[in-house]
Scaffold this motif. Sequence first.
Motif, PDB file in Angstrom:
ATOM      1  N   ARG A  60      11.914   0.898  -1.112  1.00 38.91           N
ATOM      2  CA  ARG A  60      12.281   2.033  -1.914  1.00 38.91           C
ATOM      3  C   ARG A  60      12.970   1.410  -3.143  1.00 38.91           C
ATOM      4  N   ILE A  61      12.630   2.216  -4.514  1.00 38.27           N
ATOM      5  CA  ILE A  61      13.186   1.947  -5.579  1.00 38.27           C
ATOM      6  C   ILE A  61      13.929   2.972  -6.337  1.00 38.27           C
ATOM      7  N   ALA A  62      15.006   2.807  -6.435  1.00 32.82           N
ATOM      8  CA  ALA A  62      15.974   3.660  -7.139  1.00 32.82           C
ATOM      9  C   ALA A  62      16.789   2.923  -8.430  1.00 32.82           C
ATOM     10  N   GLY A  63      16.370   3.533  -9.608  1.00 31.67           N
ATOM     11  CA  GLY A  63      16.905   2.946 -10.811  1.00 31.67           C
ATOM     12  C   GLY A  63      16.089   1.565 -10.820  1.00 31.67           C
ATOM     13  N   ARG A  64      17.137   0.529 -11.089  1.00 28.86           N
ATOM     14  CA  ARG A  64      16.937  -0.738 -11.044  1.00 28.86           C
ATOM     15  C   ARG A  64      16.945  -1.472  -9.812  1.00 28.86           C
ATOM     16  N   ARG A  65      17.002  -1.013  -8.905  1.00 29.61           N
ATOM     17  CA  ARG A  65      17.204  -1.341  -7.345  1.00 29.61           C
ATOM     18  C   ARG A  65      16.125  -1.368  -6.381  1.00 29.61           C
ATOM     19  N   LEU A  66      15.767  -2.239  -5.710  1.00 25.81           N
ATOM     20  CA  LEU A  66      14.705  -2.391  -4.807  1.00 25.81           C
ATOM     21  C   LEU A  66      15.089  -2.736  -3.563  1.00 25.81           C
ATOM     22  N   THR A  67      15.165  -1.878  -2.591  1.00 22.23           N
ATOM     23  CA  THR A  67      15.710  -1.984  -1.166  1.00 22.23           C
ATOM     24  C   THR A  67      14.594  -2.299  -0.426  1.00 22.23           C
ATOM     25  N   LEU A  68      14.476  -3.049   0.170  1.00 21.36           N
ATOM     26  CA  LEU A  68      13.515  -3.481   1.226  1.00 21.36           C
ATOM     27  C   LEU A  68      14.086  -3.119   2.686  1.00 21.36           C
ATOM     28  N   LEU A  69      12.961  -2.380   3.330  1.00 17.70           N
ATOM     29  CA  LEU A  69      13.278  -1.531   4.583  1.00 17.70           C
ATOM     30  C   LEU A  69      12.772  -2.228   5.567  1.00 17.70           C
ATOM     31  N   ASP A  70      13.220  -2.170   7.134  1.00 23.75           N
ATOM     32  CA  ASP A  70      12.343  -2.665   8.223  1.00 23.75           C
ATOM     33  C   ASP A  70      11.538  -1.512   8.674  1.00 23.75           C
ATOM     34  N   ALA A  71      10.924  -1.583   9.747  1.00 22.54           N
ATOM     35  CA  ALA A  71       9.800  -0.587  10.405  1.00 22.54           C
ATOM     36  C   ALA A  71      10.728   0.648  10.611  1.00 22.54           C
ATOM     37  N   GLN A 102       0.666  -1.187   0.041  1.00 17.76           N
ATOM     38  CA  GLN A 102      -0.054  -0.018  -0.106  1.00 17.76           C
ATOM     39  C   GLN A 102       0.767   1.206   0.088  1.00 17.76           C
ATOM     40  N   GLY A 103       0.927   2.007  -1.148  1.00 15.09           N
ATOM     41  CA  GLY A 103       2.088   2.999  -1.044  1.00 15.09           C
ATOM     42  C   GLY A 103       3.301   2.394  -1.204  1.00 15.09           C
ATOM     43  N   GLY A 104       3.911   3.225  -0.290  1.00 19.27           N
ATOM     44  CA  GLY A 104       5.504   2.512  -0.079  1.00 19.27           C
ATOM     45  C   GLY A 104       5.683   1.694   1.012  1.00 19.27           C
ATOM     46  N   ARG A 105       4.585   1.176   1.743  1.00 21.52           N
ATOM     47  CA  ARG A 105       4.613   0.161   2.644  1.00 21.52           C
ATOM     48  C   ARG A 105       4.569  -1.188   1.875  1.00 21.52           C
ATOM     49  N   LEU A 106       5.134  -2.231   2.438  1.00 24.50           N
ATOM     50  CA  LEU A 106       5.321  -3.381   2.060  1.00 24.50           C
ATOM     51  C   LEU A 106       5.501  -4.569   3.209  1.00 24.50           C
ATOM     52  N   THR A 107       4.618  -5.594   2.996  1.00 27.27           N
ATOM     53  CA  THR A 107       4.680  -6.728   4.133  1.00 27.27           C
ATOM     54  C   THR A 107       4.659  -7.887   3.333  1.00 27.27           C
ATOM     55  N   LEU A 108       5.452  -8.884   3.631  1.00 28.62           N
ATOM     56  CA  LEU A 108       5.528 -10.238   3.113  1.00 28.62           C
ATOM     57  C   LEU A 108       5.475 -11.193   4.020  1.00 28.62           C
ATOM     58  N   GLY A 109       4.697 -12.300   3.933  1.00 26.94           N
ATOM     59  CA  GLY A 109       4.339 -13.417   4.643  1.00 26.94           C
ATOM     60  C   GLY A 109       3.320 -13.557   5.321  1.00 26.94           C
ATOM     61  N   PRO A 110       2.866 -14.857   6.059  1.00 31.52           N
ATOM     62  CA  PRO A 110       3.945 -15.504   6.382  1.00 31.52           C
ATOM     63  C   PRO A 110       4.431 -16.398   5.029  1.00 31.52           C
ATOM     64  N   LEU A 111       5.702 -16.801   5.099  1.00 30.40           N
ATOM     65  CA  LEU A 111       6.513 -17.476   3.967  1.00 30.40           C
ATOM     66  C   LEU A 111       6.348 -18.940   4.269  1.00 30.40           C
ATOM     67  N   ARG A 146      18.778 -15.725   6.397  1.00 24.52           N
ATOM     68  CA  ARG A 146      18.827 -14.333   6.648  1.00 24.52           C
ATOM     69  C   ARG A 146      18.025 -13.622   5.506  1.00 24.52           C
ATOM     70  N   PHE A 147      17.951 -14.192   4.464  1.00 24.06           N
ATOM     71  CA  PHE A 147      17.008 -13.462   3.338  1.00 24.06           C
ATOM     72  C   PHE A 147      15.597 -13.750   3.655  1.00 24.06           C
ATOM     73  N   LEU A 148      15.488 -15.023   4.150  1.00 26.37           N
ATOM     74  CA  LEU A 148      13.827 -15.137   4.366  1.00 26.37           C
ATOM     75  C   LEU A 148      13.448 -14.290   5.563  1.00 26.37           C
ATOM     76  N   ALA A 149      14.221 -14.201   6.479  1.00 27.10           N
ATOM     77  CA  ALA A 149      14.037 -13.389   7.615  1.00 27.10           C
ATOM     78  C   ALA A 149      13.953 -12.017   7.376  1.00 27.10           C
ATOM     79  N   ALA A 150      14.604 -11.435   6.451  1.00 32.44           N
ATOM     80  CA  ALA A 150      14.801 -10.291   5.914  1.00 32.44           C
ATOM     81  C   ALA A 150      13.196  -9.828   5.131  1.00 32.44           C
ATOM     82  N   LEU A 151      12.966 -10.825   4.263  1.00 39.06           N
ATOM     83  CA  LEU A 151      11.569 -10.776   3.600  1.00 39.06           C
ATOM     84  C   LEU A 151      10.253 -10.465   4.759  1.00 39.06           C
ATOM     85  N   GLU A 152      10.542 -11.488   5.975  1.00 37.47           N
ATOM     86  CA  GLU A 152       9.226 -11.383   6.764  1.00 37.47           C
ATOM     87  C   GLU A 152       9.304 -10.130   7.600  1.00 37.47           C
TER      88      GLU A 152
END
Length: 157
Positions: free
Chosen positions: A132-143, A93-102, A120-126
Amino acid sequence: MLPRREALTRAIALAGLAGLVPACAAPGAETPASPAGPDQEPESLDWRLVRLGDEPVATGPGQREASLHLDARTGRASGSGGCNRFTGAFRRQGGRLTLGPLAATRMACLDPAAGRTETRFLAALEATAAYRIAGRRLTLLDAAGAPLAVLEEATKR
């Protein structure tokens, strides 16, 4: 009266013109953690993991790349942790993104380093709360807005 999305888009554009939102950054420079705008959508693209926390991620010979795909039509996230496939729900929703449960397959990782990266990757996703998207890069951010993982667009356009 403007529809809400159009009004928000105009407000973001005006803030950028006023210098309140940085328009661009030098290649490789980190910009302050802020969620993506409403026109930057990560869905329907394939992303491959390039950084996990502060560490670059390298894929060894014969290894599968860690990846992520978000399907807007079904609301499903899927991909690979490098050893195992995963799937689960996502909500954006907008810039908010949640994933899971995986849920992931449970095949053994023959390379212990690949197994640690996958965990570590699966933990980061959850733990993802925004992106944030900049160019061709997607950065996943915590709270708190700290980067958890950086993925690069793998989809050919």
